[in-house]
Design an enzyme around this catalytic site. Structure first.
Site, mmCIF file in Angstrom:
data_model
loop_
_atom_site.group_PDB
_atom_site.id
_atom_site.type_symbol
_atom_site.label_atom_id
_atom_site.label_comp_id
_atom_site.label_asym_id
_atom_site.label_seq_id
_atom_site.Cartn_x
_atom_site.Cartn_y
_atom_site.Cartn_z
ATOM 1 N N CYS A 43 0.684 -1.643 -0.031
ATOM 2 C CA CYS A 43 0.484 -0.393 -0.034
ATOM 3 C C CYS A 43 1.108 1.225 0.080
ATOM 4 C CB CYS A 43 -1.525 -0.198 1.149
ATOM 5 S SG CYS A 43 -2.311 1.452 1.795
ATOM 6 N N ASP A 45 0.363 3.574 1.850
ATOM 7 C CA ASP A 45 0.342 4.305 2.689
ATOM 8 C C ASP A 45 1.531 4.936 3.713
ATOM 9 O OD1 ASP A 45 0.109 4.543 5.885
ATOM 10 O OD2 ASP A 45 -1.992 3.730 5.865
ATOM 11 N N ARG A 47 3.078 4.953 6.181
ATOM 12 C CA ARG A 47 3.337 4.451 7.872
ATOM 13 C C ARG A 47 3.413 2.980 7.758
ATOM 14 N NH1 ARG A 47 -2.130 5.170 9.956
ATOM 15 N NH2 ARG A 47 -2.953 4.473 7.977
ATOM 16 N N HIS A 99 -2.099 -3.748 5.030
ATOM 17 C CA HIS A 99 -1.532 -3.376 6.499
ATOM 18 C C HIS A 99 -3.476 -3.347 6.981
ATOM 19 C CE1 HIS A 99 -3.016 0.524 6.004
ATOM 20 N NE2 HIS A 99 -2.869 0.667 4.275
ATOM 21 N N CYS A 102 -6.317 0.048 6.720
ATOM 22 C CA CYS A 102 -6.201 0.277 5.349
ATOM 23 C C CYS A 102 -6.905 1.399 5.246
ATOM 24 C CB CYS A 102 -5.936 -0.230 5.060
ATOM 25 S SG CYS A 102 -5.371 0.328 3.156
HETATM 26 CO CO CO Z 1 -3.512 1.114 2.867
#
Ligand code: CO
Length: 213
Positions: A43, A45, A47, A99, A102
């Site tokens: 992803c 993301d 993080r 993750h 999400c």
């Molecule tokens: Co995500």
């Protein structure tokens, strides 16, 4: 405005110097070739930074990231990464990593409109609908999102295996395993969903491509 980013350029210098101190030839070796053993599909993301999570250096991980780690057969970007990783770099492992928590997955479960990204997330909404029976008795919102995060990884793992790229590698007798992992932002730990696929015999007949070449 530009001066605000100076700190990033400075950080980069410090980072490069630290690596060169440990291994003076690190960057010159890398500039000649890359031979990563792993393709990471994760992803976007912020993080979930691929290299850092698995503590790998530049040159060790080939990475593709998009919102909610989706592997779509019509996505030229993802398919190109997959083709290059498998056929040219000859990676041995493909890791599809989702993750928990999400935001893309959570958005796909809502009826709200987010704009263009709704077209992308529609792929996850379809998974949600197909598995709606699994959600019937789960009332906790976080648990519902996390279950769909796992189901999404399993679907994207399957989508990866259904490509002619992966199947052609198997038919040629190449060792290639596709893994489904999920990462927890809360504790920084990865979990293998135990659904790895490494050959044609694990592919449903409807998705097998007899002569991928
Ligand atoms: Co995500």
């Amino acid at each position: 405005m530009a001066d605000k980013l100076d700190i990033l350029i400075e950080s980069n210098r410090t980072w490069a110097e630290a690596i060169s101190r440990k291994d003076p030839y690190f960057f010159s070796k890398l500039s000649n070739q890359q031979s990563p053993q792993y393709l990471w599909i994760g992803c976007s993301d912020s993080r979930v930074p691929a290299n850092q999570i698995v503590d790998l250096l530049p040159g060790e991980l080939f990475v593709h990231r998009n919102v909610a780690n989706i592997v779509l057969h019509t996505d030229l970007n993802c398919q190109s990464v997959l083709q290059y990783a498998v056929e040219v770099l000859k990676v041995r492992h493909i890791i599809v990593c989702g993750h928990y928590g999400c935001g893309g997955v959570a958005a796909a479960m809502q009826n709200r409109e987010y704009g263009l990204i709704d077209y992308w997330l529609r792929n996850i909404r379809d998974i949600y609908y197909r598995h709606s029976a699994d959600f019937e008795h789960i009332t906790d919102d976080e648990q519902r999102v996390n279950l769909l995060c796992e189901l999404n990884v399993l679907q994207q793992l399957a989508n990866t295996c259904h490509t002619n790229i992966v199947q052609a590698a198997w038919i040629k007798g190449r060792e290639l395993t596709v893994h489904g992992w999920i990462y927890s932002i809360k504790d920084g730990l990865l979990k293998d969903l135990g659904a790895s696929i490494d050959g044609m015999d694990q592919i449903p007949n409807e998705y097998r491509i007899e002569s991928p070449d």
